[in-house]
Design an enzyme around this catalytic site. Sequence first.
Site, PDB file in Angstrom:
ATOM      1  N   ASP A 193      -4.343  -1.311  -0.598  1.00 27.72           N
ATOM      2  CA  ASP A 193      -5.477  -1.578   0.829  1.00 27.72           C
ATOM      3  C   ASP A 193      -6.349  -0.854  -0.593  1.00 27.72           C
ATOM      4  O   ASP A 193      -8.049  -1.582   0.270  1.00 27.72           O
ATOM      5  CB  ASP A 193      -4.927  -1.384   1.878  1.00 27.72           C
ATOM      6  CG  ASP A 193      -4.331   0.043   1.633  1.00 27.72           C
ATOM      7  OD1 ASP A 193      -4.091   0.682   0.331  1.00 27.72           O
ATOM      8  OD2 ASP A 193      -3.870   0.643   2.680  1.00 27.72           O
ATOM      9  N   ARG A 198       7.180   6.250  -4.460  1.00 26.91           N
ATOM     10  CA  ARG A 198       6.994   7.295  -3.775  1.00 26.91           C
ATOM     11  C   ARG A 198       7.423   6.323  -1.894  1.00 26.91           C
ATOM     12  O   ARG A 198       6.226   5.381  -2.158  1.00 26.91           O
ATOM     13  CB  ARG A 198       7.394   8.483  -2.919  1.00 26.91           C
ATOM     14  CG  ARG A 198       6.261   8.533  -3.340  1.00 26.91           C
ATOM     15  CD  ARG A 198       5.793  10.524  -3.237  1.00 26.91           C
ATOM     16  NE  ARG A 198       4.951  10.823  -3.145  1.00 26.91           N
ATOM     17  CZ  ARG A 198       3.488  10.581  -4.263  1.00 26.91           C
ATOM     18  NH1 ARG A 198       4.269  10.787  -5.418  1.00 26.91           N
ATOM     19  NH2 ARG A 198       2.208  10.407  -4.198  1.00 26.91           N
ATOM     20  N   SER A 234       1.117  -1.247  -0.083  1.00 22.81           N
ATOM     21  CA  SER A 234      -0.209   0.347   0.080  1.00 22.81           C
ATOM     22  C   SER A 234       0.667   1.206   0.721  1.00 22.81           C
ATOM     23  O   SER A 234       0.780   1.718   0.789  1.00 22.81           O
ATOM     24  CB  SER A 234      -0.943  -0.595   1.304  1.00 22.81           C
ATOM     25  OG  SER A 234      -1.330  -0.546   0.729  1.00 22.81           O
TER      26      SER A 234
HETATM   27  C1  BGC Z   1      -0.441   5.155   0.625  1.00 19.90           C
HETATM   28  C2  BGC Z   1      -1.504   4.427  -0.121  1.00 19.90           C
HETATM   29  C3  BGC Z   1      -2.356   4.038   0.722  1.00 19.90           C
HETATM   30  C4  BGC Z   1      -2.823   4.567   2.088  1.00 19.90           C
HETATM   31  C5  BGC Z   1      -3.195   3.576   3.094  1.00 19.90           C
HETATM   32  C6  BGC Z   1      -0.702   6.043   1.363  1.00 19.90           C
HETATM   33  O1  BGC Z   1       0.407   6.893   1.891  1.00 19.90           O
HETATM   34  O2  BGC Z   1       0.113   6.137  -0.366  1.00 19.90           O
HETATM   35  O3  BGC Z   1      -0.970   3.606  -0.835  1.00 19.90           O
HETATM   36  O4  BGC Z   1      -3.942   3.116   0.194  1.00 19.90           O
HETATM   37  O5  BGC Z   1      -1.529   5.050   2.896  1.00 19.90           O
HETATM   38  O6  BGC Z   1      -2.577   2.268   3.516  1.00 19.90           O
END
Ligand code: BGC
Length: 482
Positions: A202, A164, A149
């Site tokens: 996620d 990133r 995620s």
């Molecule tokens: C991430 C996402 C993720 C979200 C919730 C963010 O910091 O970049 O990819 O879906 O957090 O977990």
Amino acid sequence: MDADSYVDVPKDLLKEIERLEQLFSIDTAKLKQITDHFVNELEKGLRVGGGSIPMNPTWVMSFPTGYETGTYLALDMGGTNLRVCQITLTDQKSEFDIIQSKYRMPEELKTGEADELWEYIADCLMQFIETHHGDTAKLEKLPLGFTFSYPASQNYIDEGVLQRWTKGFDIAGVEGHNVVPMFEEALSRRGVPIKLTALINDTTGTLIASAYTDTKMKIGCIFGTGCNAAYMENCGSIPKLAHLNLPPETPMAINCEWGAFDNEHKVLPRTPYDEMIDRDSPRPGQQAFEKMIAGLYLGEIFRLVMVDLHDKQGTHIFDGQDISALRKAYSLDSSFLSAIEEDPFENLSETADLFQNRLGINPSKSELELIRRTAELIGTRAARLSACGVSAISRKKGYTSCHVGADGSVFNKYPHFKSRGAEALREILDWPEKTNPNEEDPIEILAAEDGSGVGAALIAALTLERVKAGNMHGILHPENFK
Ligand code: BGC
């Protein structure tokens, strides 16, 4: 808190409470302005050239029917834990069985070496398989959905390039690289009998898992350590995929990565405390929206306010007390704010105990009032801003009535987050007041199904199904699917 609670609060603290109220409150007009800009930015992210919101196509190209079947492994590399699950999608519509184990994600791994991270994950998977399947030597490779995620080009499994790190991770040599071969190398070094079938986010997992049991679900959101959303777009509305000539009506789940909304600071009402968070974070200038909402930052915003007031000339808070524990960055997480907001006592005695036990500080009655109000302001702002994102996706898609599946520690545990968010949606979308308290809102944000477990399994199943049906879009190495 009504004004009466403040009758005994000294002038300097009252002045600060008023200043914080101005800084952190977001009125309806501002919410609407943010939402308008958000809709434009979502659209911009889908265009060639893009904008600050990545709007990553995920190659999840259908909603589940409820009739998916099979056994899958799911691996969830979240911000705090690593979770391994085995999910069996049964013959019964929308039903599944799940077994799972959680492993703590050691803090030092988040800023350590890439190899150590992948090896730790491979070890956890191996342990899980040995426990549940016994001798791994004779096992056929199990299909795995990997919930990674972070902003990466997802499910495009041969191109899972990490754009990133977010959520405080800072591991060198991974950004700009494809995480899939790194992960697969660690699996093969350890001899873990797994074939990676889908790399997912996620939010996409949440969207798909929620739609498995409720067909009104159109958006998946996470309000946890980080924050983000996914929804189903039509390929015809994604100009940056036009070169692939996909049929315009074909669905494509988009992982928005909306945490990056307004990185250029055009509309969000950032406070000096938000600026400090950003300046001292591993990635300054990134995730502007997320840094005002996500659980990772809520406690830190609060801490920065408290330290600032203590150090400020002419403001007297925690005078003469040792605030060294409070000075430690990221020492308070969002559960600290939750506990303050949940304090049921008029005299805020639980908050007083919390300050004493965790920070060695004895707040006065007036200081406790200020503490409670500050927590409310930060928590309310987060919920109201979140509603801008949900409204923006709904407006973009023309949804006037749907369900939104939400998960994450802030959504599930932060007091009043849901009702404050619902109230802001009402203001932004101009819904009339409810005539009956049991009436559903046109757009309801509801607790989601388990996205990174069941959702990951479903996406693995959907990917295998579409590859079998000859839809190879986003799959660069079909041999992995034999
Ligand atoms: C991430 C996402 C993720 C979200 C919730 C963010 O910091 O970049 O990819 O879906 O957090 O977990």
